[in-house]
Design an enzyme around this catalytic site. Structure first.
Site, PDB file in Angstrom:
ATOM      1  N   PRO A  13      -8.726   6.493  -4.937  1.00 46.06           N
ATOM      2  CA  PRO A  13      -9.660   7.478  -5.472  1.00 46.06           C
ATOM      3  C   PRO A  13     -11.119   7.173  -5.230  1.00 46.06           C
ATOM      4  O   PRO A  13     -11.974   7.937  -5.649  1.00 46.06           O
ATOM      5  CB  PRO A  13      -9.371   7.398  -6.969  1.00 46.06           C
ATOM      6  CG  PRO A  13      -9.001   5.970  -7.178  1.00 46.06           C
ATOM      7  CD  PRO A  13      -8.366   5.479  -5.915  1.00 46.06           C
ATOM      8  N   ASP A  36      -9.692  14.521   4.117  1.00 45.25           N
ATOM      9  CA  ASP A  36     -10.322  15.393   3.125  1.00 45.25           C
ATOM     10  C   ASP A  36     -11.753  14.945   2.859  1.00 45.25           C
ATOM     11  O   ASP A  36     -12.118  13.800   3.124  1.00 45.25           O
ATOM     12  CB  ASP A  36      -9.539  15.351   1.816  1.00 45.25           C
ATOM     13  CG  ASP A  36      -8.226  16.105   1.928  1.00 45.25           C
ATOM     14  OD1 ASP A  36      -8.175  17.093   2.675  1.00 45.25           O
ATOM     15  OD2 ASP A  36      -7.262  15.696   1.269  1.00 45.25           O
ATOM     16  N   LYS A  57     -13.585  20.811   4.653  1.00 47.36           N
ATOM     17  CA  LYS A  57     -14.764  21.683   4.575  1.00 47.36           C
ATOM     18  C   LYS A  57     -14.491  22.938   3.769  1.00 47.36           C
ATOM     19  O   LYS A  57     -13.418  23.512   3.821  1.00 47.36           O
ATOM     20  CB  LYS A  57     -15.212  22.069   5.986  1.00 47.36           C
ATOM     21  CG  LYS A  57     -15.798  20.893   6.764  1.00 47.36           C
ATOM     22  CD  LYS A  57     -16.864  21.379   7.747  1.00 47.36           C
ATOM     23  CE  LYS A  57     -17.483  20.220   8.503  1.00 47.36           C
ATOM     24  NZ  LYS A  57     -16.580  19.750   9.576  1.00 47.36           N
ATOM     25  N   GLY A  88      -7.208  11.781  -0.592  1.00 45.50           N
ATOM     26  CA  GLY A  88      -7.795  11.031  -1.699  1.00 45.50           C
ATOM     27  C   GLY A  88      -6.733  10.721  -2.745  1.00 45.50           C
ATOM     28  O   GLY A  88      -5.800  11.499  -2.939  1.00 45.50           O
ATOM     29  N   GLY A  89      -6.844   9.589  -3.431  1.00 46.22           N
ATOM     30  CA  GLY A  89      -5.877   9.239  -4.472  1.00 46.22           C
ATOM     31  C   GLY A  89      -4.507   8.959  -3.899  1.00 46.22           C
ATOM     32  O   GLY A  89      -4.374   8.237  -2.904  1.00 46.22           O
ATOM     33  N   THR A 118      -3.883   6.316  -7.852  1.00 43.10           N
ATOM     34  CA  THR A 118      -4.332   7.622  -8.332  1.00 43.10           C
ATOM     35  C   THR A 118      -5.501   7.461  -9.314  1.00 43.10           C
ATOM     36  O   THR A 118      -5.682   6.397  -9.923  1.00 43.10           O
ATOM     37  CB  THR A 118      -3.155   8.405  -8.958  1.00 43.10           C
ATOM     38  OG1 THR A 118      -3.584   9.743  -9.236  1.00 43.10           O
ATOM     39  CG2 THR A 118      -2.653   7.756 -10.236  1.00 43.10           C
ATOM     40  N   ALA A 119      -6.312   8.527  -9.438  1.00 45.62           N
ATOM     41  CA  ALA A 119      -7.572   8.434 -10.189  1.00 45.62           C
ATOM     42  C   ALA A 119      -7.386   7.986 -11.642  1.00 45.62           C
ATOM     43  O   ALA A 119      -8.235   7.278 -12.181  1.00 45.62           O
ATOM     44  CB  ALA A 119      -8.300   9.781 -10.155  1.00 45.62           C
ATOM     45  N   MET A 165      -9.646  16.688 -12.626  1.00 46.35           N
ATOM     46  CA  MET A 165     -10.484  17.844 -12.283  1.00 46.35           C
ATOM     47  C   MET A 165     -10.896  18.607 -13.537  1.00 46.35           C
ATOM     48  O   MET A 165     -10.782  19.829 -13.605  1.00 46.35           O
ATOM     49  CB  MET A 165      -9.730  18.781 -11.327  1.00 46.35           C
ATOM     50  CG  MET A 165      -9.339  18.099 -10.018  1.00 46.35           C
ATOM     51  SD  MET A 165      -8.181  19.090  -9.007  1.00 46.35           S
ATOM     52  CE  MET A 165      -6.642  18.165  -9.173  1.00 46.35           C
TER      53      MET A 165
END
Lengths: 263, 263
Positions: A13, A36, A57, A88-89, A118-119, A165
């Site tokens: 992350p 990403d 993007k 990511g993550g 993971t985050a 998120m």
């Protein structure tokens, strides 16, 4: 020619060194890397031989973007030996891995998944707050605060709940959690940019969670609620703060790191 | 002299190369490493300079063992510059990190936590089954099947539920899940030794989950139930099995790997 292989790699992350050794090894062997936007640019140094394609993007709809990524993965795998899809993550959590696996299976392309940090785990590590606790914290729930349709969902499912998120709707999240039965003095730990040197953490109760939006606004944010949000206090002896670990949190306490912790 | 520092490092759930680059770097700097029994012996090559102490040995009660580990961490940190406490998986999940942080805080010893890959994510990667799915799989719950007192707990809390350390009571777990409202045809994916070359995966429904005990008996086992247990099928085109990914699972299907997947 025979199609190549696609390896999904979890970058972790935050900083590049949160990737696994296996993930770094796959990068070093890659011909092409599809990446990403949120991953650390320093990861590029692990695959200088590869062509890097940024598929993170913005500017067009999510569905279009996903279809374009699927098509590009297939095209690249047909033209190269090894394509790394860097996420990511961890790829298996909130990473839209299902869609990409389906598209590759339909095209007859073999794939492998290399897991990542993971985050939620990076946020727990950054704040030194274990997600499971003796007696009081046996289960952990991981969810996004918002659904695809934009509806906010929150319940009371586990001793510790972690929301990904969650940055933009902290007030709504707190209200939903209180409606679901969490007391208003339930501890909540908010960490933005978990795993990065400029990560920022703050302590709240559900009653004042909305205030965290000002502090973390616009940054990727993880919110931990319940047993795992509590600071770990010293059992007898000097205070945790003196020992260089976070002491019991006052409501609204903020912990910022301008730099990485002592190496 | 000033006390040294303790770094908790998640080794990941299986082979040594599932550790993070940061974790490997801390190992390379360590004076002493306290290690659990389940971690890969190959990790020792990452810290040949360090004294390795195995604290995972059995033969006395859990509480005694934990107190002994706490005392040894403190003693080693007082005698050395850098002590690594290496834990299988991620330290913040089911790793008894809280107890050790409390003891170190009480002794005034600074610490850091380096996150790792947890077994649920390795099992998902091994079977190429994302824990979250489009539409049907928004939340994931992680829990141990057994509590400290030996009671079995299972509910219906999330779209995907993952149970750690579930190997010995698969029949009881299936019954508890059915009582909690999961239909008997709910898919369940069982993976033992996730992240290791000799990992073994099998597909079940809750109705026949008990049969998995024979196959996985005595091995560390992760059970995934619900949306995330379903094999990812190709959307149009050749079958996933032809493509080298698992096709839709027949009840009781077994997937074994005698060796690691193609590098």
């Amino acid at each position: 020619m025979t199609a190549g292989r696609v390896v999904f790699v979890g970058a972790g992350p935050g900083e590049a060194d949160l990737i696994t050794l296996r993930g770094a090894r796959r990068l070093a062997e890659a011909d092409v890397v599809l990446v990403d936007a949120l991953t650390d640019p320093a990861l590029r140094a692990m695959a200088p031989q590869a062509r890097w394609i940024d598929v993170g993007k913005r500017g067009y709809g999510a569905a279009t973007r996903q279809a374009a990524i699927d098509a590009m993965l297939i095209a690249q795998a047909r033209a190269h030996r090894l394509v790394v899809r860097l996420k990511g993550g961890d790829p298996s959590l909130f990473g839209r891995l299902e869609e990409e696996l389906q598209a590759l299976a339909a095209a007859g392309i073999a794939c492998e998944v290399v897991p990542g940090v993971t985050a939620a785990l990076a946020a727990a590590a950054d704040t030194r707050r274990p997600l499971t606790r003796r007696g009081s914290g046996r289960s952990v729930s991981l969810a996004t605060a918002m659904t695809r349709t934009g509806a906010l969902q929150a319940g009371r499912h586990a001793d510790t709940e972690v929301f990904y998120m969650a940055g933009r709707q902290l007030g709504a999240l707190a209200r939903a959690l209180r409606r679901a039965g969490w007391p208003e003095d339930t501890p909540a730990s908010v960490v933005s940019r978990a795993g990065w040197p400029d990560r920022l953490a703050s302590d709240h109760r559900l009653a004042d969670l909305a205030a965290a939006a000002l502090l973390h606004g616009g940054r990727p944010t993880v919110v931990t609620v319940g047993a795992g949000a509590q600071a770990v206090a010293a059992v007898d002896g000097p205070s945790a703060a003196e020992a260089g670990t976070d002491g019991p949190a006052a409501a609204g306490a903020v912990h910022g790191w301008a730099h990485a912790p002592a190496p």
